[in-house]
Design an enzyme around this catalytic site. Structure first.
Site, PDB file in Angstrom:
ATOM      1  N   HIS A  99      41.517  36.992  50.417  1.00 18.14           N
ATOM      2  CA  HIS A  99      40.766  36.025  51.224  1.00 18.14           C
ATOM      3  C   HIS A  99      39.301  36.407  51.255  1.00 18.14           C
ATOM      4  CE1 HIS A  99      42.344  39.242  53.783  1.00 18.14           C
ATOM      5  NE2 HIS A  99      41.193  39.161  54.436  1.00 18.14           N
ATOM      6  N   HIS A 101      35.945  36.067  53.666  1.00 22.68           N
ATOM      7  CA  HIS A 101      35.411  35.698  54.980  1.00 22.68           C
ATOM      8  C   HIS A 101      34.075  34.985  54.780  1.00 22.68           C
ATOM      9  CE1 HIS A 101      37.934  38.575  57.449  1.00 22.68           C
ATOM     10  NE2 HIS A 101      38.018  39.172  56.278  1.00 22.68           N
TER      11      HIS A 101
END
Ligand code: 5GP
Ligand code: ZN
Length: 137
Positions: A99, A101
């Site tokens: 992922h 951010h």
């Protein structure tokens, strides 16, 4: 992956606050909101981290960053934005579904503190390191 929280978010088994979705990626608000609008961009396909991504998947995921960043900037009036991508436990990764951010910066004195401690290099050692790391195309 059945025990992966982000795969469960992709499948809809765990709810999330989505802000963007297409066939390949999903972007949703991070539950901890380090800064307002703190967003996670993930591939729908389960890969643990950047080391596991092939270039096609990386192109797909990273190509989505500018438009999501622009959306956050425009809608929140952000004056800046950091992207952070933790890979491996030592690097601070806690969820092992890759992922990115996106952290909008709205005001001075917010709670995000990304600090680089700089060092005067040994230029000979730096040159040697670059040679050792050199990657043929
Ligand atoms: P990491 O530390 O691995 O880079 O970041 C993982 C992030 O996932 C953390 O910022 C954490 O707040 C977020 N997170 C963990 N579980 C959930 C969840 O169930 N929903 C959402 N929206 N974010 C989550
Ligand atoms: Zn997963």
């Amino acid at each position: 992956m059945t025990d992966c929280i982000f795969c469960k978010i992709v499948s809809g088994d765990v709810p999330s606050s989505k802000i963007y979705e297409d066939d390949h990626v999903l972007a949703f608000l991070d539950i901890t909101q380090v800064t307002p609008g703190h967003t996670l961009l993930i591939p729908k396909q389960h890969v643990a981290d950047l080391f596991e991504m092939d270039s096609d998947l990386a192109s797909t995921v990273f190509a989505r960053l500018p438009k999501i960043a622009r959306q956050l900037k425009e809608k929140l009036g952000a004056k800046g934005l950091n992207i952070v991508n933790n890979n491996g436990e030592l690097a601070g990764q806690t969820v092992f579904h890759s992922h990115i951010h996106l952290l909008p910066r709205l005001e001075e004195g917010d709670e995000l503190d990304i600090r680089f401690t700089t060092h005067e290099p040994d230029f000979a050692a730096l040159g040697q390191l670059a040679q050792d790391l050199y990657l043929e195309d």
